[in-house]
Design a protein around this motif. Structure first.
Motif, PDB file in Angstrom:
ATOM      1  N   GLY A   1       0.798  -1.215   0.000  1.00 36.71           N
ATOM      2  CA  GLY A   1       0.000   0.000   0.000  1.00 36.71           C
ATOM      3  C   GLY A   1       0.829   1.262   0.000  1.00 36.71           C
ATOM      4  O   GLY A   1       0.510   2.235  -0.705  1.00 36.71           O
ATOM      5  N   GLY A   2       1.907   1.283   0.778  1.00 40.76           N
ATOM      6  CA  GLY A   2       2.762   2.462   0.825  1.00 40.76           C
ATOM      7  C   GLY A   2       3.437   2.751  -0.497  1.00 40.76           C
ATOM      8  O   GLY A   2       3.551   3.920  -0.913  1.00 40.76           O
ATOM      9  N   ILE A   3       3.886   1.710  -1.177  1.00 37.40           N
ATOM     10  CA  ILE A   3       4.530   1.868  -2.496  1.00 37.40           C
ATOM     11  C   ILE A   3       3.525   2.399  -3.507  1.00 37.40           C
ATOM     12  O   ILE A   3       3.830   3.293  -4.300  1.00 37.40           O
ATOM     13  CB  ILE A   3       5.122   0.539  -2.974  1.00 37.40           C
ATOM     14  CG1 ILE A   3       6.089  -0.034  -1.937  1.00 37.40           C
ATOM     15  CG2 ILE A   3       5.808   0.709  -4.324  1.00 37.40           C
ATOM     16  CD1 ILE A   3       7.267   0.868  -1.628  1.00 37.40           C
ATOM     17  N   ILE A   4       2.325   1.840  -3.477  1.00 39.26           N
ATOM     18  CA  ILE A   4       1.279   2.294  -4.404  1.00 39.26           C
ATOM     19  C   ILE A   4       0.986   3.772  -4.190  1.00 39.26           C
ATOM     20  O   ILE A   4       0.841   4.541  -5.153  1.00 39.26           O
ATOM     21  CB  ILE A   4       0.002   1.450  -4.225  1.00 39.26           C
ATOM     22  CG1 ILE A   4       0.270  -0.008  -4.565  1.00 39.26           C
ATOM     23  CG2 ILE A   4      -1.133   1.999  -5.092  1.00 39.26           C
ATOM     24  CD1 ILE A   4      -0.854  -0.958  -4.186  1.00 39.26           C
ATOM     25  N   ASN A   5       0.931   4.199  -2.935  1.00 36.89           N
ATOM     26  CA  ASN A   5       0.670   5.607  -2.639  1.00 36.89           C
ATOM     27  C   ASN A   5       1.784   6.509  -3.167  1.00 36.89           C
ATOM     28  O   ASN A   5       1.514   7.611  -3.671  1.00 36.89           O
ATOM     29  CB  ASN A   5       0.501   5.801  -1.133  1.00 36.89           C
ATOM     30  CG  ASN A   5      -0.784   5.207  -0.598  1.00 36.89           C
ATOM     31  OD1 ASN A   5      -1.731   4.991  -1.349  1.00 36.89           O
ATOM     32  ND2 ASN A   5      -0.825   4.929   0.695  1.00 36.89           N
ATOM     33  N   GLN A   6       3.031   6.066  -3.051  1.00 35.36           N
ATOM     34  CA  GLN A   6       4.155   6.843  -3.565  1.00 35.36           C
ATOM     35  C   GLN A   6       4.067   6.993  -5.081  1.00 35.36           C
ATOM     36  O   GLN A   6       4.294   8.075  -5.629  1.00 35.36           O
ATOM     37  CB  GLN A   6       5.472   6.174  -3.182  1.00 35.36           C
ATOM     38  CG  GLN A   6       5.790   6.205  -1.702  1.00 35.36           C
ATOM     39  CD  GLN A   6       7.047   5.420  -1.366  1.00 35.36           C
ATOM     40  OE1 GLN A   6       7.883   5.162  -2.231  1.00 35.36           O
ATOM     41  NE2 GLN A   6       7.174   5.029  -0.109  1.00 35.36           N
ATOM     42  N   LEU A   7       3.732   5.914  -5.762  1.00 36.26           N
ATOM     43  CA  LEU A   7       3.604   5.968  -7.218  1.00 36.26           C
ATOM     44  C   LEU A   7       2.444   6.865  -7.624  1.00 36.26           C
ATOM     45  O   LEU A   7       2.548   7.646  -8.581  1.00 36.26           O
ATOM     46  CB  LEU A   7       3.402   4.555  -7.772  1.00 36.26           C
ATOM     47  CG  LEU A   7       4.556   3.566  -7.543  1.00 36.26           C
ATOM     48  CD1 LEU A   7       4.179   2.184  -8.053  1.00 36.26           C
ATOM     49  CD2 LEU A   7       5.833   4.046  -8.213  1.00 36.26           C
ATOM     50  N   ALA A   8       1.338   6.772  -6.890  1.00 36.81           N
ATOM     51  CA  ALA A   8       0.173   7.616  -7.188  1.00 36.81           C
ATOM     52  C   ALA A   8       0.519   9.085  -7.026  1.00 36.81           C
ATOM     53  O   ALA A   8       0.054   9.934  -7.805  1.00 36.81           O
ATOM     54  CB  ALA A   8      -0.994   7.234  -6.279  1.00 36.81           C
TER      55      ALA A   8
END
Length: 247
Positions: free
Chosen positions: A137-144
């Motif tokens: 989830g944290g990685i996805i948020n960074q990419l978003a």
């Protein structure tokens, strides 16, 4: 526009999270590919392609679909690949594809998700898979955040090992590993047809209520992972291993 291809649900999950975070349209490439259609897409927002990693590159079926389709409006293109451990030098090949399509490559982001290539690698338990998804989830948020601000993803050097994996290993993977001949069905099969419905290449037909596999397979593992009865095996590799399918 967030365009995704998914076999066992990992990429669909990531795509949905990205679409919700940046407020963009979500498009399933599975539906186009299953109908043997190409796409004529128009978007003023960046293109975001979300796919699994097959042998340290995006799946060839997705690459070929992008080559055949048209993309009007925005020229910025991001790639997000789910993987069990590493994407190798997938960014290098995504960049080449962008140049071919006259798109501006904004980088490739890797999101580690539960391993699902049960034909070759160990698969995590349900508890382990849940922890991996939670951490993603944290990685996805960074990419978003990068996509929303129009910033390119951070570049990372794949190194010699990554280039070898995405190059030589990928070239060998398809002719030596990708075949439907290893799939078989057990007596647990109830003939529900879910495997046929999930197959993005229409490679499964039911004969006397049992699935039969054809010659067009991309090893997405949708059939074996999504079977509600756990009735599909791949050679001996999958026997006794958990199945991971993310709704």
């Amino acid at each position: 526009m967030i365009l995704y291809f998914s076999g066992t649900g990992n990429s669909r999950y990531v795509a949905r999270r990205l679409a919700a975070a940046v407020g963009d349209q979500l498009v399933s490439l599975n539906e186009y590919i299953k109908k043997e259609q190409t796409g004529d897409f128009v978007s003023e927002k960046p293109w975001v392609f979300v796919t699994p990693t097959y042998a340290w590159q995006m799946p060839r079926v997705v690459r070929d679909f992008i080559r055949r389709s048209t993309f009007e409006g925005s020229r910025a293109a991001y790639f997000v690949l789910t993987c069990g451990e590493s994407v190798g030098n997938a960014a290098g090949y995504a960049g080449l594809l962008c140049r071919e399509k006259k798109l501006e490559f904004q980088g490739l982001g890797a999101v580690v998700m539960p391993e699902n290539y049960v034909a070759m690698f160990p698969v995590p338990t349900r508890e382990e898979a849940a922890a991996i998804v939670d951490h993603a989830g944290g990685i996805i948020n960074q990419l978003a955040s990068c996509i929303h601000s129009g910033s390119p993803f951070r570049e990372e050097d794949a190194g010699l090992s990554g280039r070898m994996k995405s190059g030589v290993a990928n070239l060998l993977f398809y002719p030596t590993c990708v075949s439907a001949r290893g799939f078989r069905v057990t007596d647990a099969c109830i003939g529900c047809g879910e495997c046929k419905a999930f197959c993005p290449l229409n490679n499964i037909e039911l004969e006397d209520g049992k699935p039969q596999w054809g010659k067009h397979c991309t090893h997405c593992m949708a059939c074996i992972s999504a079977c509600p009865q756990g009735a599909i095996e791949y050679k001996k590799a999958s026997v006794g291993r958990p199945r991971h399918y993310l709704e």
